[in-house]
Design an enzyme around this catalytic site. Structure first.
Site, mmCIF file in Angstrom:
data_model
loop_
_atom_site.group_PDB
_atom_site.id
_atom_site.type_symbol
_atom_site.label_atom_id
_atom_site.label_comp_id
_atom_site.label_asym_id
_atom_site.label_seq_id
_atom_site.Cartn_x
_atom_site.Cartn_y
_atom_site.Cartn_z
ATOM 1 N N LYS A 205 -13.753 15.927 21.899
ATOM 2 C CA LYS A 205 -13.716 15.523 23.742
ATOM 3 C C LYS A 205 -12.886 16.285 23.923
ATOM 4 C CE LYS A 205 -12.172 13.189 26.100
ATOM 5 N NZ LYS A 205 -12.043 14.383 27.033
ATOM 6 N N GLU A 286 -0.944 10.865 18.406
ATOM 7 C CA GLU A 286 0.604 11.495 18.591
ATOM 8 C C GLU A 286 1.054 11.120 20.379
ATOM 9 O OE1 GLU A 286 2.866 12.131 16.652
ATOM 10 O OE2 GLU A 286 1.423 10.644 15.045
ATOM 11 N N CYS A 320 5.191 17.204 25.417
ATOM 12 C CA CYS A 320 5.710 15.532 24.757
ATOM 13 C C CYS A 320 7.658 15.698 24.531
ATOM 14 C CB CYS A 320 5.028 15.384 24.416
ATOM 15 S SG CYS A 320 4.397 16.419 22.467
ATOM 16 N N GLU A 417 8.387 7.939 30.566
ATOM 17 C CA GLU A 417 8.004 9.417 30.025
ATOM 18 C C GLU A 417 7.526 9.597 31.959
ATOM 19 O OE1 GLU A 417 5.117 10.871 28.277
ATOM 20 O OE2 GLU A 417 5.762 12.660 27.182
HETATM 21 P P1 NAD Z 1 -4.220 11.056 27.987
HETATM 22 O O1 NAD Z 1 -3.536 10.212 27.377
HETATM 23 O O2 NAD Z 1 -4.280 11.066 29.577
HETATM 24 O O3 NAD Z 1 -5.722 12.209 27.700
HETATM 25 C C1 NAD Z 1 -5.701 12.377 26.228
HETATM 26 C C2 NAD Z 1 -6.738 12.669 26.450
HETATM 27 O O4 NAD Z 1 -7.346 11.598 26.268
HETATM 28 C C3 NAD Z 1 -7.785 13.587 27.239
HETATM 29 O O5 NAD Z 1 -9.068 14.351 26.149
HETATM 30 C C4 NAD Z 1 -8.448 12.311 27.953
HETATM 31 O O6 NAD Z 1 -9.635 12.767 28.358
HETATM 32 C C5 NAD Z 1 -9.104 11.394 26.623
HETATM 33 N N1 NAD Z 1 -9.110 9.875 27.551
HETATM 34 C C6 NAD Z 1 -9.171 9.516 28.031
HETATM 35 N N2 NAD Z 1 -9.468 7.963 28.403
HETATM 36 C C7 NAD Z 1 -10.036 7.703 27.026
HETATM 37 C C8 NAD Z 1 -10.073 6.598 26.586
HETATM 38 N N3 NAD Z 1 -10.647 5.863 27.206
HETATM 39 N N4 NAD Z 1 -11.074 6.996 25.313
HETATM 40 C C9 NAD Z 1 -10.253 8.472 24.400
HETATM 41 N N5 NAD Z 1 -10.115 9.377 25.085
HETATM 42 C C10 NAD Z 1 -9.751 9.261 26.359
HETATM 43 O O7 NAD Z 1 -2.934 12.681 28.228
HETATM 44 P P2 NAD Z 1 -2.404 13.951 28.941
HETATM 45 O O8 NAD Z 1 -2.421 13.806 30.079
HETATM 46 O O9 NAD Z 1 -3.477 15.254 28.326
HETATM 47 O O10 NAD Z 1 -1.937 15.000 27.899
HETATM 48 C C11 NAD Z 1 -0.081 14.897 28.355
HETATM 49 C C12 NAD Z 1 0.076 13.766 27.206
HETATM 50 O O11 NAD Z 1 0.833 14.232 26.137
HETATM 51 C C13 NAD Z 1 1.863 13.024 27.464
HETATM 52 O O12 NAD Z 1 2.426 11.654 27.564
HETATM 53 C C14 NAD Z 1 2.354 13.982 26.146
HETATM 54 O O13 NAD Z 1 3.484 13.671 25.938
HETATM 55 C C15 NAD Z 1 1.688 13.773 25.474
HETATM 56 N N6 NAD Z 1 2.089 14.310 24.156
HETATM 57 C C16 NAD Z 1 1.948 14.127 23.184
HETATM 58 C C17 NAD Z 1 2.286 15.886 22.658
HETATM 59 C C18 NAD Z 1 2.717 14.471 20.539
HETATM 60 O O14 NAD Z 1 2.590 15.702 19.837
HETATM 61 N N7 NAD Z 1 3.447 13.437 20.724
HETATM 62 C C19 NAD Z 1 2.112 16.150 22.633
HETATM 63 C C20 NAD Z 1 0.811 17.377 23.482
HETATM 64 C C21 NAD Z 1 1.312 16.563 24.985
#
Ligand code: NAD
Length: 530
Positions: A205, A286, A320, A417
């Protein structure tokens, strides 16, 4: 055996032939913008009555791709289909699956610039950032393919007389793979390929901000020969579709990368056992970061300023691992600030299709509003706006690289963040104080220290509590195999993507013990061996 793993080289766009090829790829992709893409479940292309669009963040009205909003029924069907496919996929050999992944890597390499060009349009990555993302995706495929061959081979066990013991790594089952938009190719491809190369099947997804890139990857999987149902492509609202997939009793594990908020939600939901579920779901999550660079009094200031600015503003600060806090010794505070300001001024904010652009738009309206709110909060809480602070959402979601100085420990922009181009600078009394500020956060992903004093670096190794610590270099730019990546505390489960332990998260170990002769060791006979 394939030759030893080596990182995919990055493209030097100062070479005219490379720039020409990238420009051609951008043109090609531009002609494909706005197309509609289906869901793919068990190889079947499915359209639904509800659609959503993904947009170019730098030209906000330009549709990059039109996608289907999956219904909860289709989300369930995707899990059931993956479960059915698992019954045969789990029996394929490790080398068969690794070969498939090497073919995927080969195709990715052939289409490198085209994939990077999709990222230029869909998430506004400047050229070198997009190129780095594609290179990392290739690396994940090459690395995990080799790792599967290693895990698929004989595993060391202590030998005893009269018994033949074998440990084999077998897959888990259906994985829900839920990536973020910020490394829309690398992280999505990394979690997906780690899943299927280990013999699991997948419901992928993608983020609704970057579904086209995920679709392009899916097409490559098909071209490489992945059987129907092994990976299923499911787009739609994270909340609606995501919850169904996470909750489903046939889902065996969730591989998630994204925000702390959604990661914790998934972790909690996955802990609930539903009717018909025979296992505890595994969650690999992560999450976010509040990464700091400490600049000690004895640091090389030019080096430090360069590292801070690159880490803070690369890809608009939307990593991140991005440096969102510079913690600077009082003795060199003003000169370091000046150098950071001078370098920040040189950043060229603009259209990511232009090679000269070094920073572009943030991902969407919500992020634009959020980041601006944080800038206001930073000022209201006593921060001094040193550079930037301006924004304009007329054409796209542009926010200037922004440096706020004199931020106090504990201030909102020092703790939360932001995920945008905002750097908070804090003054520390000394190195002890700097370490204390750096560690005073819920997160623990990356960090860096600039110092010429070996003792200080050694202290940082012991006391700076982050999963990826960098000494005298920037805190972004982890390389597969070189810097296995993952964080502590609220930054996640420290899965160390791109490292030798990673595939274990997608496997379980089965030990079979066969009695082979009359002379069995007493320990076994008496049943004292576990
Ligand atoms: P997000 O949490 O908004 O979304 C991540 C994914 O989760 C998306 O595919 C989204 O559609 C999905 N999602 C949303 N609601 C959900 C639910 N209820 N159930 C299941 N899936 C759901 O994050 P984002 O805006 O896409 O990414 C940015 C974040 O990711 C930042 O916090 C960043 O630090 C983090 N990040 C972490 C790493 C790492 O390795 N630690 C790497 C990249 C990004």
């Amino acid at each position: 055996m394939p030759e030893a793993f080596r990182n995919e080289p990055l493209t030097d766009f100062s070479k005219p032939e490379n720039a020409r090829e990238m420009r051609a790829a951008i043109e090609k992709v531009q002609n494909q913008l706005g197309r509609e893409y289906p869901l793919i479940i068990g190889g079947e292309r499915i359209t639904t009555s509800n659609k959503f669009d993904s947009f170019n963040p730098a030209k906000r009205t330009v549709v990059v791709g039109r996608f289907q909003k999956a219904t909860p029924e289709l989300a369930s069907r995707a899990v059931e289909t993956a479960f059915a496919a698992f019954q045969s996929w789990k029996n394929t050999s490790a080398s068969h699956r690794a070969d498939l992944l090497f073919r995927v890597a080969h195709i990715l390499r052939q289409r490198k610039h085209e994939l990077s060009a999709w990222m230029v349009y869909e998430v506004a990555k400047p050229w070198p950032e997009a190129d780095g993302d594609t290179a990392e995706a290739i690396d994940f495929c090459e690395f995990y393919g080799r790792e599967m061959l290693r895990y698929g081979g004989p595993q060391p066990l202590t030998r005893i007389k009269g018994e033949e013991n074998v440990l084999e790594y077998i897959p888990l089952g259906v994985g829900a793979v839920i990536p973020p938009w910020n490394f829309p190719l690398a992280i999505m491809a990394g979690m997906t390929s780690a899943s299927f190369v280990t013999g699991n099947t997948v419901v992928l997804k993608p983020s609704s901000d970057s579904p086209t890139i995920a679709y392009k990857f899916f097409e490559i999987l098909e071209e490489a020969g992945i059987p129907p149902g092994v990976v299923n492509f499911l787009t739609g609202s994270g909340a609606e579709v995501g919850d169904v997939v996470v909750d489903h009793p046939k889902t065996r594990y969730v591989a998630f990368t994204g925000s702390r908020e959604i990661g914790l939600r998934i972790n909690e939901r996955a802990a609930k056992v539903h009717d018909g579920q025979n296992w505890i779901k595994r969650v690999v999550a992560e999450m976010g970061g509040k990464d700091a660079i400490i600049v000690a009094a004895d640091a090389d200031l030019d080096d430090a300023a360069m590292g801070v600015v690159q880490s803070a503003f690369g890809f608009q600060g939307q990593k991140c691992s991005a440096c969102s806090r510079a913690i600077v010794d009082a003795g060199i505070y003003e000169p370091l600030l000046q150098k950071v300001a001078d370098r920040t001024d040189k950043i060229r904010l603009g259209d990511p299709t232009d090679v000269a652009t070094t920073m572009s738009a943030v991902i969407n309206q919500k992020a634009f509003n959020n980041i601006n709110d944080y800038i206001e909060k930073g000022k209201a809480e006593g921060g001094r706006l040193l550079v930037g602070g301006g924004s304009d959402a007329e054409q796209g979601f542009f926010i200037e690289p922004t440096v706020i100085a004199d931020v106090k420990p504990g201030a909102t922009i020092e703790q939360e963040e932001i995920f945008g181009p905002v750097l908070a600078v804090l003054k520390a009394d000394n190195f002890d104080h700097a370490l204390k500020i750096a560690n005073d956060t819920q997160y623990g992903l990356t960090g860096a220290v600039y110092s010429t004093d070996a003792d200080k670096l050694e202290r940082a190794r012991r006391e700076f509590h982050v999963g990826n610590l960098y000494l005298n270099r920037k805190c972004t730019g982890a390389l597969v195999g070189v810097h296995p990546f993952g964080g502590f505390n609220m930054s996640g489960t420290d899965s160390k993507a791109g490292g030798h332990d990673y595939l274990l998260l997608f496997l379980q170990a089965k030990v079979s013990s066969e009695r082979t002769g009359a002379t069995v060791s007493r320990r076994v006979e008496q049943g004292t061996a576990v």
